[in-house]
Design an enzyme around this catalytic site. Structure first.
Site, PDB file in Angstrom:
ATOM      1  N   ASN A 210      21.552  31.189 117.320  1.00  0.00           N
ATOM      2  CA  ASN A 210      22.717  31.594 118.123  1.00  0.00           C
ATOM      3  C   ASN A 210      22.545  33.043 118.574  1.00  0.00           C
ATOM      4  O   ASN A 210      21.526  33.671 118.292  1.00  0.00           O
ATOM      5  CB  ASN A 210      24.001  31.391 117.318  1.00  0.00           C
ATOM      6  N   ASP A 280      26.189  25.549 111.667  1.00  0.00           N
ATOM      7  CA  ASP A 280      26.937  24.482 110.998  1.00  0.00           C
ATOM      8  C   ASP A 280      26.088  23.210 110.878  1.00  0.00           C
ATOM      9  O   ASP A 280      26.373  22.348 110.067  1.00  0.00           O
ATOM     10  CB  ASP A 280      28.222  24.175 111.763  1.00  0.00           C
ATOM     11  N   LYS A 290       4.002  20.256 116.549  1.00  0.00           N
ATOM     12  CA  LYS A 290       4.827  20.557 117.727  1.00  0.00           C
ATOM     13  C   LYS A 290       5.300  19.248 118.379  1.00  0.00           C
ATOM     14  O   LYS A 290       4.488  18.336 118.580  1.00  0.00           O
ATOM     15  CB  LYS A 290       4.000  21.370 118.721  1.00  0.00           C
ATOM     16  N   ASP A 307      28.771  24.902 103.999  1.00  0.00           N
ATOM     17  CA  ASP A 307      29.673  25.988 104.412  1.00  0.00           C
ATOM     18  C   ASP A 307      29.651  27.006 103.263  1.00  0.00           C
ATOM     19  O   ASP A 307      30.261  26.792 102.206  1.00  0.00           O
ATOM     20  CB  ASP A 307      31.086  25.465 104.678  1.00  0.00           C
ATOM     21  N   PHE A 325      34.284  36.295 108.985  1.00  0.00           N
ATOM     22  CA  PHE A 325      34.463  36.602 110.401  1.00  0.00           C
ATOM     23  C   PHE A 325      34.732  35.289 111.112  1.00  0.00           C
ATOM     24  O   PHE A 325      34.218  34.246 110.699  1.00  0.00           O
ATOM     25  CB  PHE A 325      33.205  37.278 110.975  1.00  0.00           C
ATOM     26  N   LYS A 339      41.021  29.037 108.728  1.00  0.00           N
ATOM     27  CA  LYS A 339      39.764  29.292 107.996  1.00  0.00           C
ATOM     28  C   LYS A 339      40.019  30.160 106.760  1.00  0.00           C
ATOM     29  O   LYS A 339      39.406  29.966 105.710  1.00  0.00           O
ATOM     30  CB  LYS A 339      38.759  29.995 108.905  1.00  0.00           C
ATOM     31  N   LYS A 343      38.915  28.458 103.322  1.00  0.00           N
ATOM     32  CA  LYS A 343      37.769  29.044 102.609  1.00  0.00           C
ATOM     33  C   LYS A 343      38.211  29.966 101.470  1.00  0.00           C
ATOM     34  O   LYS A 343      37.370  30.646 100.871  1.00  0.00           O
ATOM     35  CB  LYS A 343      36.859  29.778 103.604  1.00  0.00           C
TER      36      LYS A 343
HETATM   37  N1  CTP Z   1      30.292  30.428 107.554  1.00  0.00           N
HETATM   38  C1  CTP Z   1      29.635  30.075 106.399  1.00  0.00           C
HETATM   39  N2  CTP Z   1      28.871  28.935 106.371  1.00  0.00           N
HETATM   40  C2  CTP Z   1      28.773  28.141 107.447  1.00  0.00           C
HETATM   41  C3  CTP Z   1      29.466  28.496 108.640  1.00  0.00           C
HETATM   42  C4  CTP Z   1      30.215  29.648 108.664  1.00  0.00           C
HETATM   43  O1  CTP Z   1      29.735  30.794 105.419  1.00  0.00           O
HETATM   44  N3  CTP Z   1      28.026  27.056 107.390  1.00  0.00           N
HETATM   45  C5  CTP Z   1      31.104  31.661 107.550  1.00  0.00           C
HETATM   46  C6  CTP Z   1      30.730  32.660 108.637  1.00  0.00           C
HETATM   47  O2  CTP Z   1      29.789  33.595 108.168  1.00  0.00           O
HETATM   48  C7  CTP Z   1      32.061  33.324 108.943  1.00  0.00           C
HETATM   49  C8  CTP Z   1      33.088  32.267 108.622  1.00  0.00           C
HETATM   50  O3  CTP Z   1      32.424  31.298 107.810  1.00  0.00           O
HETATM   51  O4  CTP Z   1      32.303  34.424 108.116  1.00  0.00           O
HETATM   52  C9  CTP Z   1      33.665  31.571 109.810  1.00  0.00           C
HETATM   53  O5  CTP Z   1      32.627  31.109 110.635  1.00  0.00           O
HETATM   54  P1  CTP Z   1      32.905  30.354 112.012  1.00  0.00           P
HETATM   55  O6  CTP Z   1      31.597  29.926 112.596  1.00  0.00           O
HETATM   56  O7  CTP Z   1      33.827  31.166 112.856  1.00  0.00           O
HETATM   57  O8  CTP Z   1      33.747  29.122 111.536  1.00  0.00           O
HETATM   58  P2  CTP Z   1      33.343  27.730 110.959  1.00  0.00           P
HETATM   59  O9  CTP Z   1      33.885  27.658 109.592  1.00  0.00           O
HETATM   60  O10 CTP Z   1      31.895  27.452 111.142  1.00  0.00           O
HETATM   61  O11 CTP Z   1      34.226  26.787 111.887  1.00  0.00           O
HETATM   62  P3  CTP Z   1      34.035  26.367 113.435  1.00  0.00           P
HETATM   63  O12 CTP Z   1      32.535  26.421 113.689  1.00  0.00           O
HETATM   64  O13 CTP Z   1      34.615  25.027 113.502  1.00  0.00           O
HETATM   65  O14 CTP Z   1      34.782  27.392 114.232  1.00  0.00           O
END
Ligand code: CTP
Length: 399
Positions: A210, A280, A290, A307, A325, A339, A343
Site C-alpha cells: 500500500n 488485511d 515468477k 488483525d 490509526f 475500531k 480492538k
Molecule cells: N491493523 C492491524 N492489523 C491488521 C489491520 C490493521 O493491527 N491486519 C491496525 C492498523 O495498524 C491500524 C488499525 O488497525 O492501527 C486500523 O487499521 P485500518 O486499516 O484503518 O482498519 P481495519 O481494522 O483494517 O479495517 P478496514 O480495513 O475495514 O477499514
C-alpha cells in the site's frame, strides 16, 4: 521541535573537526536556541571566533581574562545560563583535563562550573582514542554524569580509517534536542511504534502493498524518544526514511512478520502505537517461480491476515496503552469509533484520506483523536507536531 528559550553552550576544542561546528551552531540557532560558543586557543587555529559570533549573534569567548562589557564573572555567568553544554570536538587533552578537574582555560573552567546536562563528543586519531588512558578518562567522565557521544567511524583527517570521527552535525543537534527540548514525561517508559506498509509476496518478483511511507510512525517514534521513552520502532523494510536516532530499529516485511515482532516487543511495553498500514489480505499461496502471463484474466485467491491490534486488544496486559490509526474515505468518526471498541484500544487517531494535507507521503496530517470519552479534532499540522501531541497523551495516560 524547538529550542526556543533554551541556552546552549557550545565548547569547541582544537581538532580538525572544529570546522563542522559552525553548522551545529547555525542549526541550534535556527531551532531557536540562544547559542554561546567557548573555544580553546588551539581551536582558533582551525576556525576563527568571528564565524561563531556572526552565526550566533553572541560574543565567542576564548581567553579567561578578555574584556567583558557586563563586568560579570563570565565563566560563572555562562555556566549558570546554560541549559545544556555540548563539547565538540573534544580532544584527548580536553577530555583528560575535564576528567581530573583541571580548569586552566575558559572551556574547562566553564565546564567545571556548569550544573546543566553535559555532552562531550571526543574526536581524534583512532590510536589516541583507543589508548587506555583516553578510555579511562572517558569512563571517568561518564561516571561524573557526562554523556559521552560515541565517535563515528570512517576516514580520518590524519589518513587511514577507524573510529574517532566527529559524528554528523545532525546527530550532534539531536543529542542536544534529546537532552533539553522536551519534558521527560516518558522517561523510564517503553514505547513500541510500528510504521510503514506491509508487503505480501505473490511470487519472487511481486508484492501486494500500500501507499504508506512510514512518515507518521517515524514522527511518533522520534517524539516519544525526545520525551525520554525507550523506543522500539518496528519499521517496514520498504520505508525510505533515515533511521530514528536513539531508537531500536526492527524491520518487518509481511503482516505475519509484523505480528511476530509486535508479540515479541510490545507485550511487555508500556505503550504500543500501531501506525503501520497492515494488509488485511495476503495471497493464499506464494508461487515458487515468477507467475508468467497468459492471454486470460488472472484471479488471485486471497486469505485474511491476523488483525494484529485486535489480537493485542484481546491479550494485552491491562497496563499496556494501545493506540491505533484509522484511515477512512467515508464515515470517519463512526468507523473509527467502532475500531476503537472492537480492538479494545485506548486511543485511535483517525484521518480522512480526502482531506487536503492529510494522509500518505505528505509531512502534514489532519487527525481526530478518539477515545472512549469522545473525539477531538485537531487542525492541520506537521506529523512531527502530531507525534508530540501523542507522546504527551501517552505520558498523561501512563501517569
Ligand atoms: N491493523 C492491524 N492489523 C491488521 C489491520 C490493521 O493491527 N491486519 C491496525 C492498523 O495498524 C491500524 C488499525 O488497525 O492501527 C486500523 O487499521 P485500518 O486499516 O484503518 O482498519 P481495519 O481494522 O483494517 O479495517 P478496514 O480495513 O475495514 O477499514
Amino acid at each position: 521541535m524547538t529550542l526556543q528559550g533554551k541556552t546552549v553552550l557550545l565548547g569547541v576544542s582544537g581538532g580538525i573537526a572544529a570546522y563542522k561546528m559552525p553548522n551545529v551552531a547555525h542549526a541550534l540557532k535556527k531551532l531557536g536556541a540562544d547559542v554561546h560558543v567557548v573555544m580553546t586557543r588551539n581551536a582558533t587555529q582551525f576556525i576563527t571566533p568571528l564565524v561563531f559570533e556572526t552565526l550566533t549573534n553572541n560574543r565567542c569567548v576564548v581567553g579567561m581574562f578578555e574584556h567583558n562589557e557586563k563586568c560579570e564573572v563570565e565563566h560563572i555567568a555562562l555556566a549558570q545560563a546554560a541549559d545544556v553544554l555540548l563539547i565538540a570536538p573534544a580532544t584527548a587533552n580536553v577530555a583528560a583535563k575535564l576528567a581530573h578537574g583541571i580548569a586552566d582555560d575558559m572551556l574547562t573552567t566553564v565546564t567545571l562550573a556548569a550544573a546543566c546536562p553535559k555532552l562531550i563528543a571526543p574526536a581524534m586519531n583512532t590510536q589516541m582514542l583507543q589508548n587506555a588512558v583516553t578510555q579511562d578518562n572517558l569512563a571517568r567522565l561518564r561516571g561524573y554524569g557526562f554523556t559521552v557521544i560515541p565517535p563515528a567511524s570512517g576516514t580520518l583527517a590524519c589518513g587511514g580509517a577507524g573510529s574517532g570521527r566527529l559524528p554528523d552535525e545532525e546527530l550532534l543537534v539531536d543529542h542536544v534536542l534529546r537532552a533539553v527540548a522536551c519534558e521527560q514525561d516518558l522517561r523510564g517508559r517503553k514505547v513500541v511504534v510500528t510504521a510503514g506498509a506491509t508487503a505480501e509476496p505473490l511470487d519472487p518478483v511481486r508484492v501486494l502493498t500500500n501507499r504508506s511511507t512510514g512518515k507518521m510512525g517515524y514522527a511518533v517514534a522520534r517524539a516519544c524518544m525526545l520525551h525520554g521513552a525507550d523506543v522500539t520502532l518496528l519499521a517496514a523494510e520498504s520505508v525510505a526514511l533515515p533511521p530514528v536516532p536513539f531508537v531500536k530499529m526492527v524491520s518487518f516485511t509481511t503482516a505475519a512478520s509484523l505480528f511476530a515482532a509486535v508479540r515479541e516487543h510490545a507485550m511487555n511495553a508500556d505503550a504500543l502505537v500501531m501506525a503501520a498500514a497492515v494488509a488485511d489480505y495476503r495471497p493464499a499461496s506464494v508461487a515458487a517461480g515468477k507467475i508468467k502471463k497468459t492471454d486470460t484474466a488472472l484471479t488471485l485467491p486471497l486469505e485474511r491476515t491476523e488483525d494484529i491490534l485486535a489480537w493485542v486488544g484481546a491479550h494485552k496486559p491491562g497496563e499496556l496503552f494501545t493506540c491505533g490509526f484509522s484511515m477512512e474515505t467515508e464515515n470517519l468518526l463512526e468507523n473509527s469509533a467502532a475500531k476503537l471498541k472492537k480492538k479494545n484500544l485506548d486511543l485511535i487517531v483517525a484521518n480522512d484520506l480526502g482531506t487536503p494535507g492529510a494522509g500518505f507521503g505528505v509531512d502534514t496530517n489532519v487527525v481526530t483523536l478518539i477515545t472512549a470519552d469522545g473525539a477531538e479534532a485537531l487542525p492541520l499540522q506537521s506529523k512531527e507536531d502530531i507525534g508530540h501531541i501523542l507522546a504527551r497523551r501517552i505520558a498523561e495516560a501512563l501517569r
